[in-house]
Design a protein around this motif. Structure first.
Motif, PDB file in Angstrom:
ATOM      1  N   ILE A  12       8.736  -6.760   6.969  1.00 40.85           N
ATOM      2  CA  ILE A  12       7.835  -7.287   5.942  1.00 40.85           C
ATOM      3  C   ILE A  12       6.979  -6.148   5.407  1.00 40.85           C
ATOM      4  O   ILE A  12       6.332  -5.438   6.179  1.00 40.85           O
ATOM      5  N   ILE A  13       6.990  -5.985   4.111  1.00 40.74           N
ATOM      6  CA  ILE A  13       6.227  -4.916   3.454  1.00 40.74           C
ATOM      7  C   ILE A  13       5.183  -5.556   2.548  1.00 40.74           C
ATOM      8  O   ILE A  13       5.515  -6.374   1.692  1.00 40.74           O
ATOM      9  N   ALA A  14       3.925  -5.192   2.733  1.00 41.23           N
ATOM     10  CA  ALA A  14       2.837  -5.757   1.929  1.00 41.23           C
ATOM     11  C   ALA A  14       2.746  -5.055   0.578  1.00 41.23           C
ATOM     12  O   ALA A  14       2.827  -3.826   0.496  1.00 41.23           O
ATOM     13  N   ASN A  15       2.570  -5.833  -0.473  1.00 39.77           N
ATOM     14  CA  ASN A  15       2.358  -5.313  -1.822  1.00 39.77           C
ATOM     15  C   ASN A  15       1.125  -5.991  -2.405  1.00 39.77           C
ATOM     16  O   ASN A  15       1.108  -7.199  -2.606  1.00 39.77           O
ATOM     17  N   PHE A  16       0.085  -5.202  -2.649  1.00 44.98           N
ATOM     18  CA  PHE A  16      -1.183  -5.734  -3.159  1.00 44.98           C
ATOM     19  C   PHE A  16      -1.185  -5.693  -4.680  1.00 44.98           C
ATOM     20  O   PHE A  16      -0.811  -4.697  -5.290  1.00 44.98           O
ATOM     21  N   HIS A  17      -1.609  -6.797  -5.276  1.00 43.89           N
ATOM     22  CA  HIS A  17      -1.657  -6.916  -6.732  1.00 43.89           C
ATOM     23  C   HIS A  17      -3.092  -6.724  -7.209  1.00 43.89           C
ATOM     24  O   HIS A  17      -4.047  -7.185  -6.575  1.00 43.89           O
ATOM     25  N   ASP A  18      -3.234  -6.027  -8.335  1.00 43.61           N
ATOM     26  CA  ASP A  18      -4.578  -5.837  -8.878  1.00 43.61           C
ATOM     27  C   ASP A  18      -4.483  -5.600 -10.376  1.00 43.61           C
ATOM     28  O   ASP A  18      -3.421  -5.277 -10.902  1.00 43.61           O
ATOM     29  N   LYS A  19      -5.605  -5.747 -11.044  1.00 43.40           N
ATOM     30  CA  LYS A  19      -5.707  -5.496 -12.479  1.00 43.40           C
ATOM     31  C   LYS A  19      -6.886  -4.564 -12.733  1.00 43.40           C
ATOM     32  O   LYS A  19      -7.884  -4.599 -12.020  1.00 43.40           O
ATOM     33  N   CYS A  20      -6.781  -3.758 -13.751  1.00 47.81           N
ATOM     34  CA  CYS A  20      -7.907  -2.911 -14.135  1.00 47.81           C
ATOM     35  C   CYS A  20      -7.898  -2.735 -15.646  1.00 47.81           C
ATOM     36  O   CYS A  20      -6.853  -2.825 -16.292  1.00 47.81           O
ATOM     37  N   CYS A  21      -9.073  -2.499 -16.195  1.00 43.19           N
ATOM     38  CA  CYS A  21      -9.224  -2.375 -17.647  1.00 43.19           C
ATOM     39  C   CYS A  21      -9.797  -1.005 -17.994  1.00 43.19           C
ATOM     40  O   CYS A  21     -10.657  -0.465 -17.279  1.00 43.19           O
ATOM     41  N   PHE A  22      -9.338  -0.454 -19.096  1.00 44.94           N
ATOM     42  CA  PHE A  22      -9.866   0.796 -19.621  1.00 44.94           C
ATOM     43  C   PHE A  22     -10.193   0.593 -21.091  1.00 44.94           C
ATOM     44  O   PHE A  22      -9.467  -0.103 -21.813  1.00 44.94           O
ATOM     45  N   CYS A 221     -13.546  -7.698  -2.029  1.00 45.19           N
ATOM     46  CA  CYS A 221     -12.658  -6.655  -2.534  1.00 45.19           C
ATOM     47  C   CYS A 221     -12.348  -5.614  -1.468  1.00 45.19           C
ATOM     48  O   CYS A 221     -11.344  -4.895  -1.571  1.00 45.19           O
ATOM     49  N   GLU A 222     -13.192  -5.528  -0.403  1.00 42.45           N
ATOM     50  CA  GLU A 222     -12.932  -4.530   0.635  1.00 42.45           C
ATOM     51  C   GLU A 222     -11.672  -4.842   1.434  1.00 42.45           C
ATOM     52  O   GLU A 222     -11.156  -3.984   2.162  1.00 42.45           O
ATOM     53  N   LEU A 223     -11.155  -6.061   1.295  1.00 44.89           N
ATOM     54  CA  LEU A 223      -9.920  -6.421   1.986  1.00 44.89           C
ATOM     55  C   LEU A 223      -8.685  -5.944   1.223  1.00 44.89           C
ATOM     56  O   LEU A 223      -7.574  -6.016   1.741  1.00 44.89           O
ATOM     57  N   ASN A 224      -8.888  -5.471   0.008  1.00 46.84           N
ATOM     58  CA  ASN A 224      -7.780  -5.048  -0.833  1.00 46.84           C
ATOM     59  C   ASN A 224      -7.786  -3.527  -0.940  1.00 46.84           C
ATOM     60  O   ASN A 224      -8.609  -2.954  -1.660  1.00 46.84           O
ATOM     61  N   PRO A 225      -6.895  -2.832  -0.234  1.00 47.92           N
ATOM     62  CA  PRO A 225      -6.919  -1.369  -0.261  1.00 47.92           C
ATOM     63  C   PRO A 225      -6.675  -0.778  -1.633  1.00 47.92           C
ATOM     64  O   PRO A 225      -7.056   0.359  -1.894  1.00 47.92           O
ATOM     65  N   ILE A 226      -6.071  -1.530  -2.531  1.00 48.01           N
ATOM     66  CA  ILE A 226      -5.818  -0.998  -3.867  1.00 48.01           C
ATOM     67  C   ILE A 226      -7.125  -0.778  -4.626  1.00 48.01           C
ATOM     68  O   ILE A 226      -7.188  -0.023  -5.599  1.00 48.01           O
ATOM     69  N   GLU A 227      -8.208  -1.445  -4.182  1.00 50.08           N
ATOM     70  CA  GLU A 227      -9.509  -1.241  -4.812  1.00 50.08           C
ATOM     71  C   GLU A 227     -10.058   0.151  -4.519  1.00 50.08           C
ATOM     72  O   GLU A 227     -10.989   0.608  -5.169  1.00 50.08           O
ATOM     73  N   MET A 228      -9.486   0.836  -3.526  1.00 47.50           N
ATOM     74  CA  MET A 228      -9.945   2.173  -3.151  1.00 47.50           C
ATOM     75  C   MET A 228      -9.162   3.259  -3.896  1.00 47.50           C
ATOM     76  O   MET A 228      -9.211   4.429  -3.512  1.00 47.50           O
ATOM     77  N   ARG A 229      -8.456   2.901  -4.946  1.00 44.95           N
ATOM     78  CA  ARG A 229      -7.629   3.862  -5.661  1.00 44.95           C
ATOM     79  C   ARG A 229      -8.474   5.008  -6.225  1.00 44.95           C
ATOM     80  O   ARG A 229      -9.665   4.843  -6.479  1.00 44.95           O
ATOM     81  N   VAL A 230      -7.837   6.124  -6.443  1.00 48.59           N
ATOM     82  CA  VAL A 230      -8.535   7.311  -6.932  1.00 48.59           C
ATOM     83  C   VAL A 230      -8.105   7.590  -8.370  1.00 48.59           C
ATOM     84  O   VAL A 230      -6.910   7.574  -8.687  1.00 48.59           O
ATOM     85  N   TYR A 231      -9.082   7.850  -9.237  1.00 50.49           N
ATOM     86  CA  TYR A 231      -8.788   8.173 -10.618  1.00 50.49           C
ATOM     87  C   TYR A 231      -9.112   9.635 -10.874  1.00 50.49           C
ATOM     88  O   TYR A 231     -10.095  10.164 -10.366  1.00 50.49           O
ATOM     89  N   ARG A 232      -8.283  10.273 -11.657  1.00 52.04           N
ATOM     90  CA  ARG A 232      -8.530  11.638 -12.079  1.00 52.04           C
ATOM     91  C   ARG A 232      -8.577  11.673 -13.594  1.00 52.04           C
ATOM     92  O   ARG A 232      -7.751  11.053 -14.263  1.00 52.04           O
ATOM     93  N   VAL A 233      -9.517  12.417 -14.118  1.00 46.73           N
ATOM     94  CA  VAL A 233      -9.649  12.503 -15.574  1.00 46.73           C
ATOM     95  C   VAL A 233      -9.561  13.957 -16.021  1.00 46.73           C
ATOM     96  O   VAL A 233      -9.736  14.864 -15.225  1.00 46.73           O
TER      97      VAL A 233
END
Length: 233
Positions: A12-22, A221-233
């Motif tokens: 079983i492989i976990a896949n977390f879903h998320d949305k973000c806006c720019f 949101c701390e339960l969702n590791p995708i919320e810890m994503r890193v952005y580079r600009v």
């Protein structure tokens, strides 16, 4: 470490879903979201990916809705199965109205008339749950329409389940509290397991494909590791 599987078991492989806006004035030229669901060729090049990008504006794409979500999830299942054959995906979602959307023919007791026919929506057929108090009816298929195509009313549906609704009024006014159990026909029917445990369209798509899904608690949101994503600009 890879798990040791016995015959019949699947990874079983976990896949977390998320949305973000720019927004255009964010001045972000690049955004890297590590670990998104992709399919790669033998050379390691990405050939297909599960994410969707929309450009919302007056003349652009529509706001993200259930229809777009279901389309994306079906595509994500295709990508996952190609990338991870013989594995099961555990799709993890946060709380959203689109995630909980029910199908058009969902069972809704308070949208039913007392009697058959009339102006009421046709609802999907169901199986009388094992928790039904009349044991001989448990597990039986219950049609929610008559042979002539008319929708069944509250009284007939409840009587087919073995309930005695003699002298019970159809609905309370104003609408009764959820804590009530049998103050009216609509509340009594709405408390039955087949009405309370209906699957969302999202969960149905995933389960029908042989995969799993869970929904995170609200405001965690701390339960969702995708919320810890890193952005580079």
């Amino acid at each position: 470490m890879e798990p040791t599987l016995t015959p019949g078991e699947k990874k079983i492989i976990a896949n977390f879903h998320d949305k973000c806006c720019f927004h255009g004035n964010d001045f972000k030229k690049h955004a890297y979201n590590y670990g998104h669901l992709v399919l790669c060729n033998a050379q390691g090049d990405i050939t297909e990916e599960a994410w969707e990008i929309i450009y919302h504006s007056a003349n652009g794409d529509a706001w993200w809705d259930t229809e777009q979500l279901l389309k994306q999830v079906k595509h994500a299942i295709h990508v996952f199965e190609a990338a991870h054959p013989d594995c099961v995906s555990l799709f993890v979602f946060d709380q959203s109205s689109s995630h909980a959307s029910l199908p058009p023919d969902v069972l809704k007791a308070f949208e039913m008339n007392k009697s058959n026919g009339g102006k009421q929506c046709k609802q999907c057929d169901m199986v009388i749950p094992q928790t039904n108090p009349t044991v001989e009816h448990c597990g039986k298929l219950q049609k929610m329409t008559l042979p002539n195509g008319q929708a069944k009313g509250l009284q007939q549906v409840l009587e087919e389940c073995g309930f005695d609704v003699h002298n019970m009024h159809a609905k309370c006014s104003p609408v009764c509290a959820w804590e009530n159990t049998n103050c009216c026909m609509a509340r009594l029917l709405s408390k039955q397991d087949d009405f309370t445990n209906q699957l969302s369209m999202l969960e149905t798509v995933i389960r029908d494909a042989g995969h799993l899904c869970i929904f995170l608690p609200k405001f965690h949101c701390e339960l969702n590791p995708i919320e810890m994503r890193v952005y580079r600009v």
